[in-house]
Design a protein around this motif. Sequence first.
Motif, mmCIF file in Angstrom:
data_model
loop_
_atom_site.group_PDB
_atom_site.id
_atom_site.type_symbol
_atom_site.label_atom_id
_atom_site.label_comp_id
_atom_site.label_asym_id
_atom_site.label_seq_id
_atom_site.Cartn_x
_atom_site.Cartn_y
_atom_site.Cartn_z
ATOM 1 N N ASP A 103 1.854 0.448 -0.981
ATOM 2 C CA ASP A 103 2.119 -0.986 -0.913
ATOM 3 C C ASP A 103 3.488 -1.312 -0.338
ATOM 4 O O ASP A 103 3.725 -2.427 0.110
ATOM 5 C CB ASP A 103 2.002 -1.597 -2.318
ATOM 6 C CG ASP A 103 1.875 -3.107 -2.262
ATOM 7 O OD1 ASP A 103 1.195 -3.602 -1.353
ATOM 8 O OD2 ASP A 103 2.443 -3.784 -3.140
ATOM 9 N N ASN A 104 4.369 -0.348 -0.309
ATOM 10 C CA ASN A 104 5.733 -0.657 0.108
ATOM 11 C C ASN A 104 6.359 0.488 0.909
ATOM 12 O O ASN A 104 6.630 0.345 2.104
ATOM 13 C CB ASN A 104 6.591 -0.969 -1.134
ATOM 14 C CG ASN A 104 7.937 -1.568 -0.781
ATOM 15 O OD1 ASN A 104 8.068 -2.244 0.220
ATOM 16 N ND2 ASN A 104 8.938 -1.288 -1.601
ATOM 17 N N ASP A 108 6.494 1.055 5.333
ATOM 18 C CA ASP A 108 7.846 0.851 5.863
ATOM 19 C C ASP A 108 8.314 2.073 6.650
ATOM 20 O O ASP A 108 8.856 1.939 7.756
ATOM 21 C CB ASP A 108 8.812 0.568 4.708
ATOM 22 C CG ASP A 108 10.249 0.471 5.183
ATOM 23 O OD1 ASP A 108 10.580 -0.499 5.880
ATOM 24 O OD2 ASP A 108 11.046 1.391 4.863
ATOM 25 N N ARG A 247 6.819 -3.937 -4.984
ATOM 26 C CA ARG A 247 6.517 -5.231 -4.369
ATOM 27 C C ARG A 247 6.209 -6.285 -5.441
ATOM 28 O O ARG A 247 6.656 -7.423 -5.356
ATOM 29 C CB ARG A 247 5.352 -5.095 -3.393
ATOM 30 C CG ARG A 247 5.088 -6.369 -2.589
ATOM 31 C CD ARG A 247 3.908 -6.174 -1.647
ATOM 32 N NE ARG A 247 4.206 -5.174 -0.638
ATOM 33 C CZ ARG A 247 4.831 -5.440 0.513
ATOM 34 N NH1 ARG A 247 5.225 -6.686 0.764
ATOM 35 N NH2 ARG A 247 5.050 -4.491 1.397
ATOM 36 N N ASP A 248 5.421 -5.891 -6.450
ATOM 37 C CA ASP A 248 5.103 -6.827 -7.536
ATOM 38 C C ASP A 248 6.364 -7.255 -8.279
ATOM 39 O O ASP A 248 6.519 -8.423 -8.653
ATOM 40 C CB ASP A 248 4.116 -6.182 -8.514
ATOM 41 C CG ASP A 248 2.678 -6.324 -8.055
ATOM 42 O OD1 ASP A 248 2.273 -7.446 -7.731
ATOM 43 O OD2 ASP A 248 1.973 -5.305 -8.017
ATOM 44 N N ALA A 250 9.432 -7.312 -7.106
ATOM 45 C CA ALA A 250 10.232 -8.171 -6.234
ATOM 46 C C ALA A 250 9.659 -9.584 -6.180
ATOM 47 O O ALA A 250 10.399 -10.562 -6.070
ATOM 48 C CB ALA A 250 10.300 -7.570 -4.830
ATOM 49 N N ALA A 251 8.318 -9.691 -6.275
ATOM 50 C CA ALA A 251 7.663 -10.995 -6.236
ATOM 51 C C ALA A 251 7.675 -11.701 -7.584
ATOM 52 O O ALA A 251 7.301 -12.877 -7.672
ATOM 53 C CB ALA A 251 6.223 -10.829 -5.747
#
Length: 309
Positions: A103-104, A108, A247-248, A250-251
């Motif tokens: 997911d991240n 990247d 990601r979760d 960070a969101a």
Amino acid sequence: MDLTALRYFFETALAGSIRQAAERVHVAPSAISRQIAKLEHELGTALLERRSNGVRLTPAGELLAKQMQLTVRDITRVRSQIDELKGLRRGEVSLWCIEGLVDNYLPDVIGRFTQQYPEITFNIVITSTDRIVQALIADEAEIGIALNASLKQPIVNSGGWSEPVQAIVAPGHPLANRTSVTLSELTEFKAALPDTTFGVRRLVDRILESQGTVLRVLATTNSIQMTASIARQGIAFTLMPYFAVARDCAAGSLVAVPVAETEMEMACVEFCTHESRRLPLAAREFLNFLKSSAPASHNPRKKRLHAVA
């Protein structure tokens, strides 16, 4: 043996369906069937069992499909070696990776690598740590990114990083505002965990056993994404390293809470390869890029505990 017949058979073995194989090679299903029948006649044995929902390999078919897979891999290696002789920077990297990095981190890294080497492509399989090690042994993968793998020769660790397992909860969970939590406190709440084919689950089980702790497990899944989704609902927590839910977090849809026990085993991301196989140029370039791009090993648990002391 006819190369076209072999190709059509291999595509059918991969797809599990004559119709899907025909779509992949852009021919009529009847053409696939004729070529496979020709191959079966030449070998004197059935290679496929036709079923209403597709096809299944016979024992003879499984032997041929396995050999075809090795042959395709050898041809790919030869092409990479020829490209290397020409000084080219193209080729394909066969990469197997744990789900927690998709997911991240992995997109990247691939994005930054592609900026430097735009002609290198990737064949990526997302699976469990156990399956990654098996794929490296069977020569299905060139590079594996695993978590706390039980590595034995001929599979070796070529790099990586480590970080602690944390309690992952929804923002509305009773633990969300804690600066840390103990394992004994976690027994008061329900947990969602990946199954034991995942390196992170075996790591969690070792940690729990070392501390004499038993969790109230609400759900066991074969998906990191599903495990995190259950945690997002607020009905259970999970135990994972931060990178799996970065990601979760960070969101703001998940919160990572350090576990207070300071002597727990760390989660180790490992870049794995087969020690006796020379990687093609494209795979070597990517492995070096992985090593140089790996995050520094860290322990936010100690940092946060020190900050509130």
